[in-house]
Design an enzyme around this catalytic site. Structure first.
Site, mmCIF file in Angstrom:
data_model
loop_
_atom_site.group_PDB
_atom_site.id
_atom_site.type_symbol
_atom_site.label_atom_id
_atom_site.label_comp_id
_atom_site.label_asym_id
_atom_site.label_seq_id
_atom_site.Cartn_x
_atom_site.Cartn_y
_atom_site.Cartn_z
ATOM 1 C CB SER A 597 -5.396 -18.239 4.496
ATOM 2 O OG SER A 597 -6.825 -19.142 4.412
ATOM 3 C CG ASP A 671 -12.103 -14.398 2.619
ATOM 4 O OD1 ASP A 671 -11.509 -14.853 1.778
ATOM 5 O OD2 ASP A 671 -11.182 -14.169 3.007
ATOM 6 C CG HIS A 705 -8.305 -16.140 1.190
ATOM 7 N ND1 HIS A 705 -8.737 -16.186 2.237
ATOM 8 C CD2 HIS A 705 -7.835 -17.231 1.069
ATOM 9 C CE1 HIS A 705 -7.959 -16.661 2.736
ATOM 10 N NE2 HIS A 705 -7.518 -17.696 1.999
#
Length: 784
Positions: A597, A671, A705
């Site tokens: 991330s 995501d 994610h």
């Protein structure tokens, strides 16, 4: 419990073969469990969810509904115990029918209009509704019929079918707070901002009144601490039978508006007398952060403000208007060394939790138990303080071992009966772990503080039970103190084995002061937890792992932290690299950088701006082009047009031509995290490929994610290990050498249908050539 053992284990029986269980909850009296059950049908498709209950005394489980055609709808809330014999369940309506079909021909164009010139800014959200068909699908799957069902099989429908998002019974079990969302929906914000209706119903299913019906909230400002207008944080008072509490903003929800007070907290009974108005409980100048209830003489209210990092705790007397509120704690949320801890809570007969007040024999004072993480320059040393509310004096009645173990207080255990709690009768549940010993649980009893171990969990990965772990401290060039956790393989000897390949895994953070940024967080004695895709797995490959080196991005005073992002990022990375090299544990040309991330964003930036530090990089689920997140990202709340140069300079996409070291990009195909849309990795890969960079892109099907499927996790491990073995271990860090060495690989830009991987230099996965013992090649399955 007296002999330090738990009661007998009871196995739940009566479940269908292969049952998969979720959403396990206790009835308030602890006599029953409720949970959902699904099984795999013959065609491999999972069944719909059914609701089951189990009798704790006998262990026998059975379906809650007599009919086998009643199914749970768990899109939002699922079910809740209203009392010890009745549950309120979100079920799939019998009238639902088949899913709506997408029209073959659109009814017309999709039109978005702002002819009224509203100023609406929103973060870059994924998984939004896109058209009328999406709206109908959302309603189809999210709509529930509420059903009250008793353990004896009695059923009663409650209200009409609707999209119910929250079910919350009152402490006295007489009322239920029911929240639902409804049209008009939005194509630019998530469902949490859709129109929201909150109603009070009786526990037997009768409508009492509407608390609020909030309109669509597309216009919440992007500034930190901005909120929705109208009633929010609606809840029951934990210490009262059926009293509601909520907060309303006085700044129109806009944190940029200067106003006093900023928030007002109100209370009101569930059922109103004629013309009864809400009572003001407290007024706040910062943003409301919650309440810990005790009784009419005591409650703690929290408020905070992100821009200044200020956080306050107020002491109020809810039942007395004559006693003025006073500030108990006023501090910086960044200053972990000054954290006094949080009050421990006790369970009430109603199943709610309130502040536990303590007494001493022969002492009429009122004390709180403050449970703190105990941050110090030597690491966290958790504590339990007896805190005198009247004088502010503290007495430390327990502290974690400092030398070998890391211990924490988990819960209060001496609240089994009503009445006052005395210090010499205190009993708490604690956890205990060390660098190499996994977490076990204990009952700690006063006055002698005798610890009774109640669990004996086996080591989850005995192969790494003798790994070496050290919390290290070092300094950035500008004087900021930094920390990291250094892990070394079992039986590693620097003198004998020399420097190792090293994987650095981190995630930057923003701070308002250098002092706060330099404070130590975490404990050197914590157990090394290893998740499915943890970098610590590479200890088994004889890597040194530098985990979580602090990368503070500091903006003191009126300075914005991100205006010097690249400079501070590179400075922190240089300090970390020099530290592991200076210790002799890492080879200078064999240090890889990685992150997930915002850590992936960091990785790409470091390969662009500090190529001398790392031989390769691994970037998972990142965002690389900040012009695609123009209304803020992470903790940046300026827009692209307000801070254009910062957005551009921070974007590694804009520096793709500078990246010469091998970079592996991994992303979930679906995501849903704000800002990290899959397109970020797609476009970054194309930019890299367009400049001849050695790169590889792996898109994981059906993943969000984080990565959940077994196939995905194994593939991530395989890709990561292949990358490290190819571009870190052999010291092949020169991009041109790598391109020459792998000329015979599959052509640039090939796509492998099985792995969903795209490579700009490395070809397709080499299933046979790169055989790895501890990381098996990904499973071939129908998913792929």
């Amino acid at each position: 419990m007296g002999d330090c053992t738990l009661g007998p284990e009871k196995e739940i029986h009566g479940l269908p073969d292969g049952a998969k269980i979720n959403f396990v909850t206790w009835s308030n009296d602890g006599r029953h469990l409720s949970f959902s059950v699904r099984i795999d049908e013959e065609d491999g498709i999972s069944s719909m969810l059914g609701v089951w209950v189990a009798d704790v005394e006998t262990g026998k489980a059975r379906p809650l509904f007599e009919s086998s055609n009643v199914f749970l709808n768990a899109v939002f809330d699922n079910f809740v115990w209203v009392n010890n014999s009745t549950l309120l369940v979100c079920t799939i309506p019998f009238s639902r029918g088949a899913p709506p079909k997408k029209p073959l021909v659109p009814a017309g164009p999709k039109i978005l209009s702002n002819e009224q010139k509203d100023t609406i800014q929103a973060r870059t959200y994924q998984d939004l509704l896109k058209d009328e068909y999406d709206e109908s699908l959302f309603e189809y799957y999210a709509t529930s019929q509420l059903v009250l069902v008793s353990l004896d099989g009695t059923e009663k429908l409650v209200g009409p079918p609707a999209i119910y998002t929250s079910l919350d019974p009152s402490p006295d079990e007489k009322y239920i707070l029911i929240t639902s969302i409804h049209r008009p929906y939005s194509f630019i914000v998530p469902c949490g901002r859709f129109p929201k209706k909150v109603d009070v119903w009786t526990a037997d299913g009768k409508f009492v009144r509407e608390l609020c019906d909030l309109p669509l909230a597309e216009d919440i400002p992007i500034t930190h601490n901005s909120v929705r207008r109208g009633m929010r944080s609606i809840d029951w008072r934990a210490d009262k039978p059926s009293t509601l509490v909520w907060v309303e903003t006085q700044d129109d929800g806009d944190a940029k508006v200067e106003v006093s007070p900023r928030d007002i907290v109100y209370t009101q009974p569930a059922e109103l007398l004629a013309s009864e108005q809400p009572a003001v409980l407290h007024k706040l100048d910062l943003r409301y952060g919650g309440i810990s209830w005790c009784d009419d003489s005591l409650a703690l209210i929290y408020e905070s403000w992100y821009k200044t990092r200020k956080i306050r705790t107020w002491v109020i007397s809810p039942g007395s208007k004559n006693l003025n509120p006073r500030i108990l704690f006023d501090r910086s949320s960044e200053d972990v060394y000054s954290d006094p801890g949080s009050p421990m809570l006790r369970r009430t007969p109603a199943g709610t939790y309130v502040i536990a007040t303590m007494r001493k024999e022969g002492d009429q004072g009122t004390y709180l138990l403050l449970n703190g993480s105990g941050a110090t320059p030597q690491g966290n040393i958790p504590f339990l303080d007896l805190f005198d509310l009247n004088t502010g004096n503290k007495e430390r009645i327990w502290e974690s071992d400092k030398e070998k173990y890391y211990e924490t207080v988990v819960a209060l255990m001496s609240d089994q009966t009503e009445g006052e709690l005395y210090v010499d009768q205190l009993k708490v549940l604690t956890s205990k772990e060390s660098k190499t010993e996994n977490t076990q649980y204990f009952i700690l009893s006063w006055p002698g503080k005798k610890a009774c171990q109640i669990t004996n969990f086996p080591h989850p990965y005995p192969q790494l039970s003798s790994l070496k772990k050290e919390m290290i401290r070092y300094e950035r060039k500008d004087g900021v103190q930094l920390t990291a956790t250094l892990y070394l393989p079992p039986d590693y000897d620097p003198a004998r084995d020399g420097p190792l390949p090293c994987l650095v895994w981190s995630y930057p953070g923003e701070f308002k002061s250098k002092d706060a940024a330099g404070q130590v967080r975490g404990s050197p004695n914590e157990f090394a937890g290893i998740g499915p895709t943890s970098p610590l797995l590479w200890l088994a490959r004889r890597f040194a792992i530098l985990s979580g080196p602090t990368i503070p991005i500091i903006g003191e005073g009126n300075e914005e932290a991100n205006d010097r992002y690249v400079e501070q990022l590179v400075g922190s990375a240089e300090a970390a690299v020099e530290e592991v090299i200076g210790r002799g544990v890492a080879h200078r040309s064999k240090i890889a950088i990685g992150g997930h991330s915002y850590g992936a964003f960091m990785t790409a930036n470091l390969l662009a701006h500090a190529p001398h530090l790392f031989c390769c990089g691994i970037a998972r689920s990142g965002a690389y082009n900040r012009t695609l997140t123009p209304f803020g990202f992470q903790n940046e709340d300026r827009t692209l047009w307000e801070a254009t140069s910062t957005y551009v300079e921070m974007s590694p996409f804009m520096s793709a031509n500078k990246i010469k070291k091998p970079i592996l990009l991994i992303h979930g195909e679906e995501d849903n995290n704000s800002g990290t849309l899959t397109m970020q990795s797609d476009r970054f890969f194309n930019a890299l490929k367009g400049h001849g960079a050695l790169c590889r892109l792996v898109i994981l099907p059906f993943e969000s994610h984080g990565y959940a499927a077994r196939e995905s996790v194994l593939h991530v491990l395989w890709e990561t290990d292949r990358w490290l073995q190819k571009y870190c271990v052999p010291n092949s860090s020169d991009a041109s050498e790598n391109l020459d060495a792998h000329k015979d690989d599959a052509s640039i830009g090939t796509v492998d249908a099985d792995s969903k991987a795209v490579s700009a230099a490395g070809g397709v996965p080499e299933w046979a050539d790169d055989k790895i013992d501890i990381f098996p090649s990904p499973c071939r399955s129908s998913l792929w």
